[in-house]
Design an enzyme around this catalytic site. Structure first.
Site, PDB file in Angstrom:
ATOM      1  N   GLY A  58       0.849  -1.189   0.000  1.00 50.54           N
ATOM      2  CA  GLY A  58       0.000   0.000   0.000  1.00 50.54           C
ATOM      3  C   GLY A  58       0.877   1.228   0.000  1.00 50.54           C
ATOM      4  N   CYS A  85       5.372  -6.061   1.634  1.00 44.61           N
ATOM      5  CA  CYS A  85       5.730  -4.644   1.678  1.00 44.61           C
ATOM      6  C   CYS A  85       4.976  -3.923   2.813  1.00 44.61           C
ATOM      7  CB  CYS A  85       5.495  -4.004   0.311  1.00 44.61           C
ATOM      8  SG  CYS A  85       6.333  -2.438   0.142  1.00 44.61           S
ATOM      9  N   TYR A  86       3.989  -3.086   2.498  1.00 46.84           N
ATOM     10  CA  TYR A  86       3.247  -2.433   3.588  1.00 46.84           C
ATOM     11  C   TYR A  86       2.639  -3.479   4.519  1.00 46.84           C
ATOM     12  CZ  TYR A  86      -0.013   0.701   5.985  1.00 46.84           C
ATOM     13  OH  TYR A  86      -0.687   1.410   6.939  1.00 46.84           O
ATOM     14  N   HIS A 174       8.077  -7.442  -3.852  1.00 51.84           N
ATOM     15  CA  HIS A 174       6.757  -7.797  -4.382  1.00 51.84           C
ATOM     16  C   HIS A 174       6.805  -9.113  -5.154  1.00 51.84           C
ATOM     17  CE1 HIS A 174       4.547  -4.129  -3.325  1.00 51.84           C
ATOM     18  NE2 HIS A 174       5.762  -3.582  -3.349  1.00 51.84           N
ATOM     19  N   GLU A 176       4.391 -10.693  -6.319  1.00 55.63           N
ATOM     20  CA  GLU A 176       3.288 -10.796  -7.292  1.00 55.63           C
ATOM     21  C   GLU A 176       3.644 -10.260  -8.674  1.00 55.63           C
ATOM     22  OE1 GLU A 176       3.531  -8.804  -4.757  1.00 55.63           O
ATOM     23  OE2 GLU A 176       2.558  -6.866  -5.062  1.00 55.63           O
ATOM     24  N   ASP A 232     -16.708 -12.885 -22.654  1.00 60.57           N
ATOM     25  CA  ASP A 232     -17.442 -12.939 -21.384  1.00 60.57           C
ATOM     26  C   ASP A 232     -18.885 -13.401 -21.586  1.00 60.57           C
ATOM     27  OD1 ASP A 232     -15.093 -11.754 -20.713  1.00 60.57           O
ATOM     28  OD2 ASP A 232     -15.956  -9.815 -20.184  1.00 60.57           O
ATOM     29  N   LYS A 373     -10.212 -12.396 -16.026  1.00 66.12           N
ATOM     30  CA  LYS A 373     -10.405 -12.590 -17.476  1.00 66.12           C
ATOM     31  C   LYS A 373      -9.718 -13.863 -17.993  1.00 66.12           C
ATOM     32  CE  LYS A 373     -11.781 -10.549 -21.390  1.00 66.12           C
ATOM     33  NZ  LYS A 373     -13.004  -9.764 -21.607  1.00 66.12           N
TER      34      LYS A 373
END
Ligand code: XMP
Length: 517
Positions: A58, A85-86, A174, A176, A232, A373
């Site tokens: 964050g 992190c945060y 990070h 991710e 979709d 997605k």
């Protein structure tokens, strides 16, 4: 609840740009997870019953006024916790350690030396240095009691820490983002190895359990669904078709601003191959008459949106009593509406069918609400949807109307359709159609002078827009080979009557947008 949701992880969001990526990496490890704001009440967290919790990064500093925090009760849930992190700093702050305000930001790649093969590093080869991505100002000054250093980097003496007894972990970098080479493996180690979740979140399981669930819940009910030919709505329609067969009515509206061949392609796949109860409405004249003389982009969008609702309602009335409306809402839209930050400013009014459910007062069924997605595409493949629909480039609801600058006439539509078909054909031929985010033609509102044979011409300009992007929020013009551009240009000028010039759009987003209107 379906059992594929049973073994799950909770991602608490502190406002990071990359929180969604955390969830995507967890899902890629085939573990179900949900993102909720860090302010989620403890009772709800308990009711969610996660097998592990991940605290996102964050932008704040834990000492700043109003800094986001989390209910201390999460430390008594008895499940593993990973702070990123945060998230790591808030663990430190809440458990009695100290976070130092960074004088310098550390941003960019760093080399990580792992010392303890636990938590996110359980299943990694710790003898190797890891390439990780750092982005932080504050750092850990003093770890809370019970924690020890698990990894260091040249600028971060506490690049990762952990209390292996309580199974609380923190990483300063990070995992991710793609720049962290083994990041996906680290998150997989945490959710599978440390939290003990089984990898049962597969799209095969999802499709099966959704169809089974719909069979139970929607038996005997009538469901209506708008089919656009995009991935979709195609997946929504197919899931329902498999579950309730002819109790589903899918409505495909030809709004007159579709691409060449689209109506027959959609009808061919859904009606002929899948045997779906599909109504194709030819409303082209109605839309085009209303668009006559209109040049303002937002007005075009509004007209197309409203007319679509009118046409759809008329078709619904013909079906008789309908119980549900099926919609293709995806998980990112769900997150956006409960997001920790406010929604971002509206630049263009997208989501042109947004008014439909409110107006029709129907109950909604939204089978894709939990999916990203990529997951939706995977479900499509599971259901046997042809690849040209599954990995279709995005196409805006207002269609070619916002790719014709100025008034939309039948003649100009004809010009753009032909040019666009050449772009699609050449992109596919060059093997680039699936590599770029979008590739299309735009018809400019001016004419320019050219020469053909001995004749002076004064004709239209086609612009080519080919962009690379990961989420359409930012985009860059694609560096496609000159030879390909040359071929498209030659073909368009030779084959499309009334065009004597082709230009390539080399603007990135921002400050430009992907579409021209
Ligand atoms: P922009 O032009 O804002 O587009 O950079 C971002 C993405 O959204 C698509 N787009 C639309 N989709 N209705 C839609 O359903 C719209 O009015 C609309 N406008 C833009 C665009 O194709 C790109 O993928």
């Amino acid at each position: 609840m379906n059992d594929i949701h049973q073994e799950k992880v909770l991602v608490l969001d502190f406002g990071s740009q990359t929180t969604q990526l955390i969830a995507r990496r967890v899902r890629e490890a085939r573990v179900y997870c949900e993102i909720h704001p860090c302010t989620m009440p403890l009772e709800e967290i308990k009711a969610f019953a996660p097998m592990g919790v991940i605290l996102s990064g964050g932008p704040a500093s834990v000492y700043a006024e109003g800094a986001p925090s989390v209910d201390q009760g999460i430390f008594d849930l008895g499940v593993p916790i990973l702070g990123i992190c945060y998230g790591m700093q808030i663990i430190t702050h809440l458990l009695g350690g100290a976070v130092a305000r960074g004088e310098k930001r550390e941003y960019g790649p760093a080399k990580l030396s792992i010392q303890t093969a636990a938590g996110p590093f359980r299943e990694l080869d710790v003898s190797e240095e890891q390439q990780v991505w750092m982005s932080h100002g504050d750092r850990i000054e003093e770890m809370p009691a019970g924690f020890s250093v698990m990894a260091v980097s040249p600028n971060s003496p506490v690049a990762a820490m952990g209390d292996t007894r309580r199974r609380f972990y923190g990483v300063q970098f990070h995992p991710e983002v793609h720049h962290t080479a083994q990041g996906a493996a680290m998150l997989a180690s945490f959710v599978l190895g440390e939290c003990g979740c089984r990898p049962i979140w597969t799209m095969h399981n999802f499709a099966e359990s959704t169809v089974a669930d719909f069979k139970r819940r929607l038996g005997g009910q009538k469901v209506l669904c708008a089919l656009s030919g995009g991935v979709d709505s195609s997946v929504v329609a197919l899931l329902l078709h498999k579950a309730i067969g002819s109790n589903l009515t899918a409505v495909f509206v030809d709004n007159g601003v579709l691409r060449a061949g689209e109506v027959s392609e959609v009808a061919g796949v859904f009606r002929d191959v899948f045997g779906m109860n599909l109504v194709v409405v030819d409303a082209a004249d109605r839309f085009l008459d209303k668009l006559k003389g209109v040049t303002d982009p937002e007005k075009k969008r509004r007209i197309i949106g409203h007319t679509f609702i009118e046409v759809f309602e008329e078709e619904a009335a013909k079906v008789g009593k309908v119980d549900y409306l099926a919609q293709g809402t995806l998980y990112p839209d769900v997150i956006e509406s409960v997001s920790f930050k406010g929604p971002s400013a509206t630049i263009k009014s997208h989501h042109n069918v947004g008014g439909l459910p409110e107006k029709m007062r129907l109950k909604l069924v939204e089978p894709l609400r939990e999916l990203f997605k990529d997951e939706c595409r995977e479900v499509g493949r599971e259901l046997g949807l042809p690849e040209n629909i599954v990995s279709r480039q995005p196409f805006p609801g207002p269609g070619l109307a916002i790719r014709i600058m100025g008034e939309v006439t039948r003649e100009r539509l004809h010009t753009l359709r032909q040019a666009d078909a050449i772009v699609q054909e050449e992109m596919r031929g060059a093997g680039l159609y699936h590599k770029v985010w979008q590739s299309f033609a735009v018809l400019a509102p001016v004419k320019t002078v050219g020469v053909m044979g001995d004749e002076r011409t004064y004709e239209d300009i086609i612009a080519l827009r080919i962009v690379d992007s990961v989420d359409a929020m930012t985009a860059d013009w694609s560096r496609v080979p000159y030879e390909l551009l040359a071929k498209m240009s030659t073909r368009i000028i030779n084959e499309v009557q009334g065009v004597n010039r082709v230009v390539y759009d080399i603007s990135s987003k921002p400050p430009a947008t992907i579409e021209w209107e």
